[in-house]
Design an enzyme around this catalytic site. Structure first.
Site, PDB file in Angstrom:
ATOM      1  N   SER A  98     -40.163-105.119 -31.550  1.00 53.29           N
ATOM      2  CA  SER A  98     -38.970-105.970 -31.499  1.00 53.29           C
ATOM      3  C   SER A  98     -37.738-105.238 -32.020  1.00 53.29           C
ATOM      4  CB  SER A  98     -39.205-107.246 -32.316  1.00 53.29           C
ATOM      5  OG  SER A  98     -40.237-108.026 -31.754  1.00 53.29           O
ATOM      6  N   ASN A 128     -46.422-110.137 -26.079  1.00 53.35           N
ATOM      7  CA  ASN A 128     -47.081-110.169 -27.387  1.00 53.35           C
ATOM      8  C   ASN A 128     -46.305-109.520 -28.526  1.00 53.35           C
ATOM      9  OD1 ASN A 128     -49.471-111.421 -26.362  1.00 53.35           O
ATOM     10  ND2 ASN A 128     -50.047-109.470 -25.478  1.00 53.35           N
ATOM     11  N   TYR A 129     -45.455-108.545 -28.241  1.00 50.45           N
ATOM     12  CA  TYR A 129     -44.862-107.763 -29.322  1.00 50.45           C
ATOM     13  C   TYR A 129     -43.344-107.825 -29.407  1.00 50.45           C
ATOM     14  CZ  TYR A 129     -49.577-105.969 -29.491  1.00 50.45           C
ATOM     15  OH  TYR A 129     -50.945-105.881 -29.581  1.00 50.45           O
ATOM     16  N   ILE A 130     -42.665-108.019 -28.285  1.00 48.79           N
ATOM     17  CA  ILE A 130     -41.200-108.093 -28.317  1.00 48.79           C
ATOM     18  C   ILE A 130     -40.789-109.543 -28.520  1.00 48.79           C
ATOM     19  CG2 ILE A 130     -39.096-107.775 -26.967  1.00 48.79           C
ATOM     20  CD1 ILE A 130     -40.471-105.447 -25.550  1.00 48.79           C
TER      21      ILE A 130
END
EC number: 5.6.2.1
Length: 896
Positions: free
Chosen positions: A648, A853-855
């Site tokens: 992110s 899932n991650y950003i």
């Protein structure tokens, strides 16, 4: 006289009667200066830029042996699979063109791409299109690649990653300094705010209403984030305008109720209707039997059902030909046969089934395969009726009432029995997943709510009223002993809370990242083995996005993470290259070759010294102790937060400087470029999928098809005005070099066949509708008349190939109209080439995984609003529902 383990010095193995004990090697508590100095040989003293994956590496055989010089596999044949992602956007021209995959035969295997973000690769020949159809020049944005396309992306991004990390560490100090300055001082039991004494409660209220603590929806779209330049002060208005009222109403509707408090109580009232059980087993017809040693056998119903599980999936060779799958299935199958009275022949004599190779499931497969085909061939009306009946039966379970509010339930269906497959090389693959009965299910429901009735003759295991839990029902499955939960759907408030908390936790980490990095760099030189191992592990987790990993039992898949890495999982290649090769999450192979800091490389050499296969590298570290250490920096900080933070934070920095212009497809490419850099910078990589070449060929055909249509349009111009050849030049009308006559004739045949199939399908559908309405179906004569269109098309192509002339098509055909169509065609070709370039760039990166899932999804919303790209192009309907909280809570100025 026997000695205990305590008598053996650390750093040595126990030896009894000359035989080495099974106890694993344990590193010494302290690292001696001699060892530390010795391991510095051939290790660079200076640190390198933050590591990036430099290779995904080849797939190796299980027979390859691991040693210190040459990396090898850890004993798995499974390739690194790509995670399934949800489709981002559909190409704009998709509905306007026929699928060319049906038009042109290809030798490539038919593989479904798991990453719908990506478009297939186009060949170099396609990229060098004719002058009249050049795609728009690919602009270089502030995050774009250099002109030197031969330089690997990883090499280009090393310095960028280092700059982002340095910038983030500086920002962390600034954020903490601002917070310290803004924190009210306590004097005589009262807090001072802005120099005045304020009662503690009032001061607390002031703090609670600060920008950080407000629910995201309260940060109105008309306000600018605290990270941006404050808006000019405006005069207070005593009366609210109509627009203000509407804005407030919208904010209230999308307010995040769970962002206010992080208490343990999740609900006050909860009502739901329980779960849906799979239908009971339907016995096989009497003429369909399992055969053993060439003879049909009779089985009890439960054993017959299990035989059906295996027989129905004979076409899944990946599973049924797997020795582990066969062994586990046969073990369970024999036990169930014994439990249900044994197997018998047609005369009632006992049959002793003890050799798997003598089993023949072909008749069972043929039956289930024919049933599948029968259901496929059902008339559309009947399919719709069956679906409607199913939907009606499941309707009461779709929603629950959570604190007087209707919320959608996630998976309310109990998983049917079958054979466990697992992912990767799971050791339990093939075992029988038994049917779940109501007696195994615990419900969670409000005290005042009506408890759903279990199926007749059954009862629930237990009924709870746990308002600290967000689950509605649970049971324990028999394979791994894991608990399965029925939860709310992804777009519910509770699920939104989970996502929000996850990204806010990562957002909070940016305040502390400088201290954490400073400490682990220092502790990487500690004399204490435990401190040095912990620091090195945090370094690997932070820089290379490794998962922390958990300990596994003997009957679980041999999946590992950073803390549980064994000797054979890490290969060191001086001066500072490390090869990781192990089974990661979901038994998927993780293979990465990375360049590490010189101190980290030296430490790994020390950790591996005197160890062998099976020994843990971080033998003085556990996941729990690592997370406990991390929580000392920030409440709730665990190893997995680093993956989310790094992805992110990196995306945020890239988007901050991004200047995206042009068409929507061009802006989409800019977004995907940024996403791809995040995936590479954070080491979220994958191996090239097996279907990549096939997808490339299909897209090549698709673009060739558009080039052919474009050429035909140009020939129509000559049919209308032959003088244009002189005015525009003969080159303008030439056949594109990508096309040859052989390909054209194959393409034409595919177009004719496709036209024929469309006519036949439409005819069949219309007949189905007539039958459903109890009317007479059309006769075959009608179909023959309709097929005349396909025959005319074939004749037209034949004439064009002979005369090399194309007659203008359509009513009122004119030069102006065809020029307009040519312009549209060029845009379509350019768009498809952009998507093709995207696909080539993404072949080793799973964009969906990073994005979902991650950003932080709010960053994608920022891009959407900042550059006027419809959110539908970035998030599918499912994702828009899942991330509704993000879409409604930020404006284009929000920063991570």
């Amino acid at each position: 006289m026997s000695s205990s383990d305590d008598d053996v010095p650390l750093g040595h193995r126990r030896v009894a009667n000359g035989v080495k004990a099974e106890a694993p090697f344990k590193s010494a508590e302290k690292i001696s200066k001699t060892l530390d100095k010795a391991m510095s040989v051939s290790t660079p003293k200076s640190t390198v830029e933050p590591g990036i994956s430099i290779a995904n590496g080849p797939l190796r055989r299980t027979s390859d042996k691991m040693d210190i010089d040459k990396p090898a596999t850890n004993g798995t044949l499974s390739k690194r699979k790509s995670r399934g992602s949800i489709a981002n956007y559909k190409e704009e021209s998709e509905s306007e063109e026929a699928p060319l995959s049906k038009r042109h035969k290809t030798n490539a295997r038919k593989v479904v791409d798991s990453d719908s973000d990506d478009a297939p690769l186009v060949s170099k020949a396609i990229k060098s299109s004719s002058k009249s159809s050049k795609p728009p020049a690919i602009r270089q944005t502030s995050i774009g690649e250099s002109d030197d396309s031969d330089v690997p992306l990883e090499t280009k991004l090393k310095k960028q990653k280092a700059a982002i990390e340095r910038q983030s560490e500086k920002e962390a100090k600034i954020i903490r300094a601002k917070e310290k300055k803004a924190t009210p001082h306590i004097a005589n039991g009262k807090k001072q705010v802005n120099g005045t004494k304020t009662p503690a409660k009032k001061a607390a209220k002031v703090k609670d209403e600060s920008e950080d603590d407000k629910p995201l929806a309260k940060k109105s779209a008309s306000k600018v984030s605290k990270n941006t330049t404050p808006a000019k002060s405006v005069k207070k208005v005593s009366k609210k305008t109509e627009e203000d009222a509407e804005a407030e109403a919208e904010e209230e509707e999308y307010e995040l109720p769970w962002a206010k408090s992080d208490g343990t109580k999740k609900w006050t009232t909860l009502e739901h209707n329980g779960v849906v059980f799979p239908p009971p087993y339907e016995p096989l017809p009497k003429n369909v039997k399992l055969k053993y040693d060439g003879k049909s056998v009779q089985l009890g119903l439960e054993a017959e059902e299990v035989a059906g599980f295996f027989g129905a999936m004979l076409n899944s060779t990946h599973n049924v030909e797997n020795p582990t799958f066969q062994k586990n299935f046969f073990t369970d199958f024999k036990a169930i046969i014994k439990k249900t009275g044994g197997a018998k022949d047609k005369d009632g004599n006992k049959v002793d089934i003890k050799d798997f190779a003598k089993l023949n499931f072909q008749d069972i497969f043929n039956y289930y395969d024919s049933e599948r085909e029968r259901k496929k061939a059902l008339p559309t009306a009947e399919k719709k009726a069956l679906k409607a009946a199913k939907d009606e039966a499941e309707a009461p379970y779709l929603y629950c009432v959570w604190d007087e509010k209707k919320q959608k339930v996630g998976n309310f269906r109990v998983e049917p029995p079958g054979l466990f497959r697992g992912r990767g090389d799971h050791p339990k693959t093939g075992h029988v997943k038994t049917r779940v009965d109501p007696e195994q299910i615990t419900l969670n429901i409000g005290k005042e709510a009506k408890v759903p009735l279990p199926p007749a003759g059954h009862k629930w295991k237990e009924v709870k009223h746990d308002n600290t839990g967000t689950w509605l029902a649970m049971w324990q499955e028999n394979i791994n002993g894991n608990y399965k939960y029925v939860m709310l759907a992804a777009n519910s408030d509770v699920k939104g809370q989970s996502d929000y908390n996850k990204f806010e936790k990562a957002r909070e980490l940016k305040k502390h990242i400088d201290r954490i990095r400073l400490d682990y760099r220092k502790d990487m030189k500690s004399d204490l083995m435990s401190d040095r191992q912990r620091a090195t592990a945090v370094y690997l987790i932070d820089e290379f996005a490794l998962r922390a990993g958990n300990e596994k039992g003997e009957d679980e898949a041999d999946t590992v993470g950073c803390c549980s890495l064994k000797f054979e999982h890490v290969t060191l290649k001086p001066p500072n290259i490390v090869v990781f090769d192990f089974l990661g999450k979901d038994s998927i192979r993780f293979y990465n070759e990375v360049e590490v800091d010189g101190q980290a490389f030296k430490n790994l050499r020390i950790f591996k010294k005197n160890k062998t296969d099976g020994d843990e590298i971080f033998d003085r570290l556990t996941t729990s102790s690592l997370n406990k250490h991390l929580s000392s920096y920030m409440n709730g900080l665990t190893a997995k937060v680093f993956r989310t933070y790094n992805a992110s934070n990196t995306m945020s920095k890239l988007l901050r400087d991004l200047q995206s212009e042009g068409t929507i497809p061009e802006k989409m490419k800019d977004y995907n470029d940024a996403n791809r850099r995040v995936a590479v910078l954070c080491n979220h990589k994958r191996t090239v999928t097996a279907g990549h070449a096939g997808q490339m060929e299909k897209l090549e055909d698709k673009i060739k098809g558009l080039l052919y249509q474009k050429w035909r349009l140009k020939q129509m111009l000559l049919d209308l005005d032959s003088k244009l050849k002189k005015k525009r030049g003969a080159e303008f009308f030439e056949l594109p070099e990508e096309l040859d006559q052989e390909w054209i004739e194959e393409h034409q045949a595919a177009l004719v066949e496709e036209t024929r199939q469309k006519i036949e399908k439409k005819f069949a559908k219309e007949n189905e509708k007539l039958v459903a309405e109890k009317q007479k179906p059309m006769k075959d004569k009608e179909l023959k008349e309709r097929l005349a269109d396909a025959n005319e098309l074939a004749a037209k192509f034949k004439k064009e190939n002979k005369t090399r002339k194309v007659e203008a098509e359509g009513k009122g055909a004119s030069v102006e109209k065809i020029d307009g169509n040519l312009e549209k065609m060029e845009t379509r070709i350019a768009t498809m080439k952009l998507q093709a370039e995207d696909k080539e760039s993404n072949k080793e990166v799973a964009l969906g995984t990073s994005k979902i899932n991650y950003i932080d999804p709010r960053l994608t919303v920022v891009f959407s609003k900042k550059f006027n790209v419809p959110i539908e192009k970035l998030f599918s309907k499912t994702l828009r529902e899942k991330f509704e909280w993000a879409i409604k809570s930020v404006d284009e100025n929000w920063e991570f």
